[in-house]
Design a protein around this motif. Structure first.
Motif, PDB file in Angstrom:
ATOM      1  N   GLY A   1     -27.398 -32.022  31.050  1.00 10.93           N
ATOM      2  CA  GLY A   1     -27.431 -33.327  30.396  1.00 10.93           C
ATOM      3  C   GLY A   1     -26.586 -33.368  29.139  1.00 10.93           C
ATOM      4  N   ILE A   2     -26.584 -32.277  28.383  1.00 11.98           N
ATOM      5  CA  ILE A   2     -25.792 -32.199  27.151  1.00 11.98           C
ATOM      6  C   ILE A   2     -24.313 -32.358  27.467  1.00 11.98           C
ATOM      7  CG2 ILE A   2     -25.077 -30.652  25.276  1.00 11.98           C
ATOM      8  CD1 ILE A   2     -27.894 -29.415  25.413  1.00 11.98           C
ATOM      9  N   VAL A   3     -23.858 -31.627  28.472  1.00 12.12           N
ATOM     10  CA  VAL A   3     -22.443 -31.693  28.845  1.00 12.12           C
ATOM     11  C   VAL A   3     -22.082 -33.098  29.316  1.00 12.12           C
ATOM     12  CG1 VAL A   3     -20.709 -30.897  30.487  1.00 12.12           C
ATOM     13  CG2 VAL A   3     -22.244 -29.244  29.401  1.00 12.12           C
ATOM     14  N   ALA A   4     -22.893 -33.663  30.191  1.00 12.42           N
ATOM     15  CA  ALA A   4     -22.597 -34.999  30.727  1.00 12.42           C
ATOM     16  C   ALA A   4     -22.506 -36.034  29.614  1.00 12.42           C
ATOM     17  CB  ALA A   4     -23.659 -35.398  31.745  1.00 12.42           C
ATOM     18  N   LYS A   5     -23.486 -36.029  28.712  1.00  9.69           N
ATOM     19  CA  LYS A   5     -23.510 -37.012  27.619  1.00  9.69           C
ATOM     20  C   LYS A   5     -22.297 -36.854  26.704  1.00  9.69           C
ATOM     21  CE  LYS A   5     -26.550 -38.764  23.934  1.00  9.69           C
ATOM     22  NZ  LYS A   5     -25.522 -38.768  22.864  1.00  9.69           N
ATOM     23  N   ASN A   6     -21.964 -35.614  26.356  1.00  9.88           N
ATOM     24  CA  ASN A   6     -20.854 -35.399  25.434  1.00  9.88           C
ATOM     25  C   ASN A   6     -19.502 -35.697  26.078  1.00  9.88           C
ATOM     26  OD1 ASN A   6     -22.503 -34.696  23.301  1.00  9.88           O
ATOM     27  ND2 ASN A   6     -22.436 -32.504  23.753  1.00  9.88           N
ATOM     28  N   LEU A   7     -19.386 -35.460  27.364  1.00  3.29           N
ATOM     29  CA  LEU A   7     -18.133 -35.816  28.045  1.00  3.29           C
ATOM     30  C   LEU A   7     -17.867 -37.308  27.927  1.00  3.29           C
ATOM     31  CD1 LEU A   7     -18.370 -33.685  31.328  1.00  3.29           C
ATOM     32  CD2 LEU A   7     -16.732 -33.368  29.463  1.00  3.29           C
ATOM     33  N   LYS A   8     -18.922 -38.098  28.061  1.00  2.00           N
ATOM     34  CA  LYS A   8     -18.746 -39.548  27.958  1.00  2.00           C
ATOM     35  C   LYS A   8     -18.573 -39.988  26.511  1.00  2.00           C
ATOM     36  CE  LYS A   8     -20.759 -44.032  28.999  1.00  2.00           C
ATOM     37  NZ  LYS A   8     -21.899 -44.790  29.556  1.00  2.00           N
ATOM     38  N   ASP A   9     -19.481 -39.535  25.648  1.00  2.00           N
ATOM     39  CA  ASP A   9     -19.477 -40.016  24.260  1.00  2.00           C
ATOM     40  C   ASP A   9     -18.215 -39.608  23.505  1.00  2.00           C
ATOM     41  OD1 ASP A   9     -21.922 -41.096  24.793  1.00  2.00           O
ATOM     42  OD2 ASP A   9     -23.086 -39.627  23.644  1.00  2.00           O
TER      43      ASP A   9
ATOM     44  N   SER B   1     -26.857 -41.556  32.627  1.00  2.00           N
ATOM     45  CA  SER B   1     -26.484 -42.303  31.422  1.00  2.00           C
ATOM     46  C   SER B   1     -24.991 -42.161  31.139  1.00  2.00           C
ATOM     47  CB  SER B   1     -27.280 -41.803  30.206  1.00  2.00           C
ATOM     48  OG  SER B   1     -26.886 -40.487  29.841  1.00  2.00           O
ATOM     49  N   ALA B   2     -24.362 -41.154  31.783  1.00  2.00           N
ATOM     50  CA  ALA B   2     -22.934 -40.928  31.576  1.00  2.00           C
ATOM     51  C   ALA B   2     -22.115 -41.101  32.855  1.00  2.00           C
ATOM     52  CB  ALA B   2     -22.715 -39.516  31.021  1.00  2.00           C
ATOM     53  N   PHE B   3     -22.720 -40.822  34.010  1.00  2.00           N
ATOM     54  CA  PHE B   3     -22.020 -40.908  35.289  1.00  2.00           C
ATOM     55  C   PHE B   3     -22.821 -41.762  36.257  1.00  2.00           C
ATOM     56  CE2 PHE B   3     -20.372 -37.107  33.382  1.00  2.00           C
ATOM     57  CZ  PHE B   3     -19.070 -36.979  33.844  1.00  2.00           C
ATOM     58  N   ASN B   4     -22.121 -42.486  37.131  1.00  2.00           N
ATOM     59  CA  ASN B   4     -22.805 -43.204  38.198  1.00  2.00           C
ATOM     60  C   ASN B   4     -23.268 -42.222  39.263  1.00  2.00           C
ATOM     61  OD1 ASN B   4     -22.232 -45.691  36.947  1.00  2.00           O
ATOM     62  ND2 ASN B   4     -20.232 -45.804  37.970  1.00  2.00           N
TER      63      ASN B   4
ATOM     64  N   ASN C   1     -13.638 -39.735  38.068  1.00  2.00           N
ATOM     65  CA  ASN C   1     -14.425 -38.759  37.324  1.00  2.00           C
ATOM     66  C   ASN C   1     -15.559 -38.294  38.227  1.00  2.00           C
ATOM     67  OD1 ASN C   1     -13.306 -38.906  34.461  1.00  2.00           O
ATOM     68  ND2 ASN C   1     -13.770 -41.063  34.855  1.00  2.00           N
ATOM     69  N   ARG C   2     -15.663 -36.978  38.462  1.00  2.00           N
ATOM     70  CA  ARG C   2     -16.708 -36.448  39.325  1.00  2.00           C
ATOM     71  C   ARG C   2     -17.387 -35.273  38.633  1.00  2.00           C
ATOM     72  NH1 ARG C   2     -12.750 -37.249  44.535  1.00  2.00           N
ATOM     73  NH2 ARG C   2     -13.038 -39.520  44.607  1.00  2.00           N
ATOM     74  N   LEU C   3     -18.713 -35.336  38.578  1.00  2.00           N
ATOM     75  CA  LEU C   3     -19.516 -34.301  37.935  1.00  2.00           C
ATOM     76  C   LEU C   3     -20.192 -33.457  39.006  1.00  2.00           C
ATOM     77  CD1 LEU C   3     -20.805 -33.172  35.267  1.00  2.00           C
ATOM     78  CD2 LEU C   3     -22.696 -34.767  35.699  1.00  2.00           C
ATOM     79  N   VAL C   4     -19.984 -32.150  38.941  1.00  2.00           N
ATOM     80  CA  VAL C   4     -20.560 -31.227  39.922  1.00  2.00           C
ATOM     81  C   VAL C   4     -21.531 -30.308  39.205  1.00  2.00           C
ATOM     82  CG1 VAL C   4     -20.042 -29.564  41.745  1.00  2.00           C
ATOM     83  CG2 VAL C   4     -18.329 -31.279  41.091  1.00  2.00           C
TER      84      VAL C   4
ATOM     85  N   LYS D   1     -36.376 -35.823  37.076  1.00  2.00           N
ATOM     86  CA  LYS D   1     -36.104 -37.214  36.716  1.00  2.00           C
ATOM     87  C   LYS D   1     -35.494 -37.303  35.317  1.00  2.00           C
ATOM     88  CE  LYS D   1     -38.071 -41.862  36.436  1.00  2.00           C
ATOM     89  NZ  LYS D   1     -37.328 -42.162  35.205  1.00  2.00           N
ATOM     90  N   GLU D   2     -36.031 -36.507  34.405  1.00  2.00           N
ATOM     91  CA  GLU D   2     -35.477 -36.499  33.048  1.00  2.00           C
ATOM     92  C   GLU D   2     -34.012 -36.062  33.078  1.00  2.00           C
ATOM     93  OE1 GLU D   2     -36.333 -34.456  28.651  1.00  2.00           O
ATOM     94  OE2 GLU D   2     -37.645 -34.019  30.362  1.00  2.00           O
ATOM     95  N   LEU D   3     -33.734 -35.017  33.853  1.00  2.00           N
ATOM     96  CA  LEU D   3     -32.357 -34.544  33.981  1.00  2.00           C
ATOM     97  C   LEU D   3     -31.484 -35.612  34.617  1.00  2.00           C
ATOM     98  CD1 LEU D   3     -30.081 -32.491  34.022  1.00  2.00           C
ATOM     99  CD2 LEU D   3     -31.117 -31.465  36.059  1.00  2.00           C
ATOM    100  N   ASN D   4     -31.976 -36.249  35.665  1.00  2.00           N
ATOM    101  CA  ASN D   4     -31.174 -37.270  36.334  1.00  2.00           C
ATOM    102  C   ASN D   4     -30.906 -38.455  35.417  1.00  2.00           C
ATOM    103  OD1 ASN D   4     -30.023 -37.982  39.065  1.00  2.00           O
ATOM    104  ND2 ASN D   4     -31.203 -39.831  38.610  1.00  2.00           N
ATOM    105  N   ASP D   5     -31.892 -38.819  34.614  1.00  2.00           N
ATOM    106  CA  ASP D   5     -31.687 -39.915  33.657  1.00  2.00           C
ATOM    107  C   ASP D   5     -30.574 -39.569  32.675  1.00  2.00           C
ATOM    108  OD1 ASP D   5     -33.683 -41.364  34.872  1.00  2.00           O
ATOM    109  OD2 ASP D   5     -35.219 -40.888  33.377  1.00  2.00           O
ATOM    110  N   ASP D   6     -30.535 -38.289  32.249  1.00  2.00           N
ATOM    111  CA  ASP D   6     -29.478 -37.855  31.334  1.00  2.00           C
ATOM    112  C   ASP D   6     -28.103 -37.958  32.002  1.00  2.00           C
ATOM    113  OD1 ASP D   6     -31.291 -37.284  29.330  1.00  2.00           O
ATOM    114  OD2 ASP D   6     -31.383 -35.140  29.778  1.00  2.00           O
ATOM    115  N   LEU D   7     -28.037 -37.522  33.249  1.00  2.00           N
ATOM    116  CA  LEU D   7     -26.754 -37.528  33.949  1.00  2.00           C
ATOM    117  C   LEU D   7     -26.272 -38.949  34.230  1.00  2.00           C
ATOM    118  CD1 LEU D   7     -27.188 -34.634  36.558  1.00  2.00           C
ATOM    119  CD2 LEU D   7     -26.251 -34.533  34.242  1.00  2.00           C
TER     120      LEU D   7
END
Length: 493
Positions: free
Chosen positions: A127-135, A170-173, A146-149, A162-168
């Protein structure tokens, strides 16, 4: 056959010198390069806290792909596309620098802004990586994809997933997220839809009217090895059942999709996973079995392995029965099992069909014959193949029946040509095909099914160890099937 339409892309691999990257990921990408799915218009940035020069990183790449290298000049050309960046995933400035590097490499390699972010790190960083990539504006904004693996484990239960998915998200569809499950890259797993829907004679009998039970075995002969730190907090249920096993179940049990595109396939997978009966506490006790391996011939028990607590309550074996609440499977049980230190390393699916309602051969013959069930077996690994047990007459004097195997076993030559799982999955990521990746609704349904089992096991002490290393698991797993009048087909056939 070489791919004549290579995809342009810039990879950013978090955990760039990790064991998975060096053993699996770089060889997979190199194979795609050799076959033409990648050409000159790609680059990869390796990322971790480690300090390396580009040259030192490229030397590691050369070593990691040595087994796949036939042309040293080609390997060196491939490695020249790799760059290193020391990166702290919590440092926002580092993302600013990464964005600049990405823009430069986009221009140098003409990747059209296509970016693949592969996170091969501990799940707490996803989640940290996903959020910072966007922000921090590292995502492509010039028309590229843009594809997140991300690797498993995807959470420890439904709430954390669910918490992890919500984090992801928030930055990626959702359609930009690729949750890797290497069992979905295996040849046999990918062949299941073709076997089912490409053969009318099989499709017609793929239901509770003809199938007595379905058995899935993912057995490992090795123990915990050097993974105790992770494995003792996961166990067989989380490590193998929630993801790999239930994904295989979904392909075996789903209804025929409208078309073979990822959105239609995922829709049917979700439906069937959501139709699994979720057990209450008594249901878990009746339908699931856990185990922990004891000592074997010159091998220690699990609790004596390095890094394992002496009083560990962790499961190294899990087996269970799945019941579906739907018209196709209502009366047909799916039995699943996975464990360590078992008698054999094998991944297989055994589908047992019902016997004829009337056995005419038991009447009117001098020596009554007993018909056996037809069994269709799909071998996942280490061998790849299909076999079907059928009844026929033997050649002895008089009238006797026997069971014969109709076998197809992939030859060593053909097996050598089969793409490895990560190669297949990287190819699909490049093409934007999510067919063999788990969607969030699938992951959610799997956790909801598994959570009551894990909760009961966490809150009760297991009578461990309860199976010998080198066996096929605890006696209770055999009893689970015996109560239904069934038995494990492997290795008792």
């Amino acid at each position: 056959m070489p791919n004549t339409t290579p995809t342009r892309a810039l990879y950013m691999l978090f955990g760039g010198t990790g064991d998975l990257a060096l053993r699996k990921l770089y060889p997979a990408i190199f194979n795609l390069y050799k076959k033409g799915s990648l050409s000159t218009h790609f680059a990869l940035v390796g990322l971790s806290r480690k300090e390396l020069t580009d040259e030192e990183f490229r030397a590691k790449i050369i070593d990691s792909i040595a087994a796949e290298t036939e042309n040293q000049a080609q390997a060196e050309e491939f490695a020249s596309h790799f760059y290193w960046k020391s990166h702290d995933v919590t440092n926002l400035d580092h993302y600013q620098e990464l964005g600049k590097i990405a823009d430069e490499l986009d221009k140098k390699y003409e990747t059209n802004g296509n970016r693949i972010f592969y996170v091969s790190m501990a799940p707490r960083f996803f989640g940290i990586v996903a959020k910072n990539l966007k922000d921090q504006n590292v995502l492509s904004e010039n028309g590229g994809f843009n594809r997140l693996v991300i690797e498993k484990p995807f959470g420890r239960d439904f709430a954390s997933a669910k918490e992890l998915n919500d984090d992801l998200t928030s930055a990626f569809n959702e359609n930009q997220i690729y949750r890797i499950d290497h069992y979905l890259g295996k040849e046999t797993t990918q062949a299941i839809p073709v076997l089912r829907f490409g053969n009318p004679m099989i499709d017609a009998i793929w239901n509770q009217n003809y199938i007595k039970d379905v058995q899935i075995t993912l057995a490992e002969s090795l123990g915990v090895e050097d993974r105790a730190g992770y494995y003792d907090t996961a166990g067989a249920l989380r490590d193998m059942i929630q993801n790999h096993t239930l994904q295989i179940v979904s392909y075996l049990a789903m209804e025929q999709p409208n078309s073979f595109i990822d959105t239609d396939i995922r829709r049917e997978k979700v439906k069937v996973l959501e139709s699994m009966k979720i057990y209450d506490e008594q249901g878990v006790k009746d339908n699931f079995v856990r185990g922990q391996y004891g000592a074997g011939d010159n091998t220690p028990e699990y609790r004596q392995e390095n890094g394992v607590p002496e009083d560990s309550n962790n499961n190294t074996y899990a087996a269970g029965k799945i019941i579906f609440d739907n018209p196709r499977w209502g009366k047909t049980p799916f039995y699943i099992r996975s464990g360590k230190k078992l008698a054999d390393k094998t991944g297989r699916i055994d589908i047992e069909f019902k016997k004829p309602l009337v056995d005419i051969f038991a009447k009117g013959t001098n020596q009554p014959a007993e018909l056996q069930s037809n069994v269709l077996t799909l071998l996942i690994d280490p061998k790849i193949g299909i076999s079907l047990d059928i009844n026929t007459k033997n050649s002895d004097q008089g009238f006797h029946t026997e069971t014969v195997d109709l076998n197809y076993l992939q030859s060593d030559d053909r097996a050598a040509e089969v793409p490895l799982p990560y190669e297949r999955l990287f190819h699909d990521i490049l093409k934007g095909d999510g067919t063999y990746f788990a969607s969030w609704p699938e992951v959610a349904a799997a956790w909801k099914f598994i959570d009551p089992v894990q909760k009961l096991w966490d809150n009760t002490k297991g009578d461990f160890p309860n199976y010998k290393s080198g066996s096929m698991g605890p006696q209770a797993a055999d009893d689970l099937l015996a109560r239904d009048g069934n038995a494990w087909y492997f290795p008792n056939k």
